[in-house]
Design a protein around this motif. Structure first.
Motif, mmCIF file in Angstrom:
data_model
loop_
_atom_site.group_PDB
_atom_site.id
_atom_site.type_symbol
_atom_site.label_atom_id
_atom_site.label_comp_id
_atom_site.label_asym_id
_atom_site.label_seq_id
_atom_site.Cartn_x
_atom_site.Cartn_y
_atom_site.Cartn_z
ATOM 1 N N ARG A 168 1.100 -1.642 0.076
ATOM 2 C CA ARG A 168 -0.134 0.367 0.033
ATOM 3 C C ARG A 168 0.881 1.296 0.235
ATOM 4 O O ARG A 168 1.813 1.343 0.736
ATOM 5 N N GLY A 169 0.494 1.808 -1.105
ATOM 6 C CA GLY A 169 1.660 3.165 -0.787
ATOM 7 C C GLY A 169 -0.037 4.915 -1.316
ATOM 8 O O GLY A 169 -0.613 4.985 -0.879
ATOM 9 N N LYS A 170 1.512 5.866 -0.195
ATOM 10 C CA LYS A 170 0.475 6.914 -0.226
ATOM 11 C C LYS A 170 1.101 8.068 -0.447
ATOM 12 O O LYS A 170 2.624 7.796 0.605
ATOM 13 N N VAL A 171 0.716 9.382 -0.460
ATOM 14 C CA VAL A 171 1.255 10.197 -0.827
ATOM 15 C C VAL A 171 1.358 11.128 0.877
ATOM 16 O O VAL A 171 0.867 11.216 1.286
ATOM 17 N N VAL A 172 2.440 11.245 1.246
ATOM 18 C CA VAL A 172 3.248 12.570 2.137
ATOM 19 C C VAL A 172 2.945 13.714 1.436
ATOM 20 O O VAL A 172 2.188 14.520 2.275
ATOM 21 N N ARG A 173 4.101 14.402 0.872
ATOM 22 C CA ARG A 173 3.210 15.606 0.014
ATOM 23 C C ARG A 173 4.096 15.833 -1.445
ATOM 24 O O ARG A 173 4.325 14.773 -1.392
ATOM 25 N N ALA A 174 3.455 16.249 -2.702
ATOM 26 C CA ALA A 174 3.753 16.570 -3.833
ATOM 27 C C ALA A 174 3.545 17.352 -4.211
ATOM 28 O O ALA A 174 2.876 18.447 -3.319
ATOM 29 N N SER A 175 4.711 18.062 -4.689
ATOM 30 C CA SER A 175 5.060 19.568 -5.352
ATOM 31 C C SER A 175 5.122 19.319 -6.556
ATOM 32 O O SER A 175 4.847 18.619 -7.241
ATOM 33 N N ARG A 176 5.545 20.848 -6.994
ATOM 34 C CA ARG A 176 5.668 20.585 -8.554
ATOM 35 C C ARG A 176 6.780 19.713 -9.028
ATOM 36 O O ARG A 176 6.481 19.010 -9.875
ATOM 37 N N ASN A 177 7.778 19.364 -8.408
ATOM 38 C CA ASN A 177 9.259 19.318 -8.757
ATOM 39 C C ASN A 177 8.992 17.349 -8.017
ATOM 40 O O ASN A 177 10.655 16.939 -8.655
ATOM 41 N N ILE A 178 8.862 17.143 -6.885
ATOM 42 C CA ILE A 178 9.629 16.325 -5.914
ATOM 43 C C ILE A 178 8.265 15.976 -4.789
ATOM 44 O O ILE A 178 7.232 16.755 -4.894
ATOM 45 N N ALA A 179 8.191 14.600 -4.506
ATOM 46 C CA ALA A 179 7.071 13.935 -4.502
ATOM 47 C C ALA A 179 7.957 13.146 -3.290
ATOM 48 O O ALA A 179 8.499 12.096 -3.448
ATOM 49 N N PHE A 180 7.037 13.237 -2.018
ATOM 50 C CA PHE A 180 7.213 11.940 -1.059
ATOM 51 C C PHE A 180 5.859 11.482 -1.091
ATOM 52 O O PHE A 180 5.030 11.797 -0.266
ATOM 53 N N ALA A 181 6.361 9.608 -0.590
ATOM 54 C CA ALA A 181 5.820 8.739 -0.071
ATOM 55 C C ALA A 181 6.209 7.692 0.803
ATOM 56 O O ALA A 181 7.521 7.877 0.754
ATOM 57 N N GLU A 182 5.027 6.869 0.898
ATOM 58 C CA GLU A 182 5.556 6.402 2.106
ATOM 59 C C GLU A 182 4.030 5.262 2.114
ATOM 60 O O GLU A 182 3.433 5.245 1.271
ATOM 61 N N GLY A 183 4.617 3.504 2.816
ATOM 62 C CA GLY A 183 3.687 2.412 2.656
ATOM 63 C C GLY A 183 4.443 1.231 3.504
ATOM 64 O O GLY A 183 5.104 1.505 3.826
ATOM 65 N N GLU A 184 3.838 0.280 3.502
ATOM 66 C CA GLU A 184 3.095 -0.967 4.017
ATOM 67 C C GLU A 184 3.061 -2.330 3.353
ATOM 68 O O GLU A 184 2.691 -2.295 2.483
ATOM 69 N N LEU A 185 3.618 -3.678 3.349
ATOM 70 C CA LEU A 185 3.695 -4.423 2.777
ATOM 71 C C LEU A 185 3.044 -5.454 3.991
ATOM 72 O O LEU A 185 3.763 -5.408 4.973
ATOM 73 N N LEU A 186 1.393 -5.831 3.121
ATOM 74 C CA LEU A 186 0.924 -6.593 4.148
ATOM 75 C C LEU A 186 0.668 -8.274 4.152
ATOM 76 O O LEU A 186 1.127 -8.127 2.710
ATOM 77 N N ASP A 187 1.079 -9.117 4.381
ATOM 78 C CA ASP A 187 0.283 -10.266 4.018
ATOM 79 C C ASP A 187 -0.774 -10.715 4.080
ATOM 80 O O ASP A 187 -1.698 -9.835 4.718
ATOM 81 N N ALA A 188 -1.336 -12.104 3.978
ATOM 82 C CA ALA A 188 -2.616 -11.912 3.854
ATOM 83 C C ALA A 188 -3.834 -11.815 5.163
ATOM 84 O O ALA A 188 -4.314 -11.666 5.230
ATOM 85 N N GLN A 189 -2.928 -11.976 5.938
ATOM 86 C CA GLN A 189 -3.417 -11.759 7.765
ATOM 87 C C GLN A 189 -3.509 -10.662 7.804
ATOM 88 O O GLN A 189 -4.082 -9.835 9.686
ATOM 89 N N GLY A 190 -3.131 -9.100 7.169
ATOM 90 C CA GLY A 190 -2.757 -8.208 8.132
ATOM 91 C C GLY A 190 -1.512 -7.784 7.801
ATOM 92 O O GLY A 190 -1.531 -6.354 8.581
ATOM 93 N N ARG A 191 -0.543 -8.516 8.858
ATOM 94 C CA ARG A 191 0.509 -8.156 9.173
ATOM 95 C C ARG A 191 1.882 -7.223 8.033
ATOM 96 O O ARG A 191 1.372 -7.579 7.059
#
Length: 163
Positions: free
Chosen positions: A118-141
């Motif tokens: 799952r990826g989510k934008v933290v901040r996006a400007s005109r020339n640069i963007a920051f994002a974060e995310g997590e990898l989940l298994d079938a149990q949501g871990r």
């Protein structure tokens, strides 16, 4: 419509530019844009060739995890860029981005039959963007987390005005 739903023109522009990725399809990955600045890359069935993490034949390889994060975070950024009001007159095929940095923390062994990044934008400007995310298994871990920075490339003929 909630603040996080994508207008149809944004969805259409996204799929026109980023949604038809041959490498993701070849890896068995499925992409879903879940809102403005949010994307999910799913691996519904892990193959034997995608295993081998930590020397184990039951753990997902870290390279597969890295590609899933690059896709999820990068596509989250793309969806946020395409939702900008100043992009309406820009051909989405001419908008580009490149990963500058992708930092992954492997929290736990990614063992299981299917995963999602799952990826989510933290901040996006005109020339640069920051994002974060997590990898989940079938149990949501949470098996891994990621954060990254992307460079945005606007078409030379139609870059948005600076604020």
């Amino acid at each position: 419509m909630s603040d996080n739903q994508l207008p149809q023109h944004v969805i259409d522009a996204f799929w026109q530019r980023w949604g038809n990725n041959a490498f993701m399809r070849a890896q068995g990955l499925h992409l879903d844009i879940v809102g403005v600045g949010e994307a999910v890359v799913r691996l519904p069935q892990v193959t034997a060739a995608q295993r081998g993490g930590g020397g184990s034949d039951s753990v997902l390889n870290g390279g597969v995890i890295a590609y899933m994060f690059d896709g999820a975070l990068g596509c989250a950024i793309a969806s946020s860029l395409l939702a900008r009001p100043d992009i309406r007159d820009v051909d989405p095929r001419s908008l580009g981005q490149s990963t500058i940095n992708l930092d992954i923390t492997y929290v736990d062994a990614a063992a299981g039959a299917h995963f999602e990044a799952r990826g989510k934008v933290v901040r996006a400007s005109r020339n640069i963007a920051f994002a974060e995310g997590e990898l989940l298994d079938a149990q949501g871990r949470t098996c891994a987390t990621a954060k990254g920075i992307w460079r945005i490339f606007w078409p030379r003929e139609r870059a948005p005005a600076r604020p």
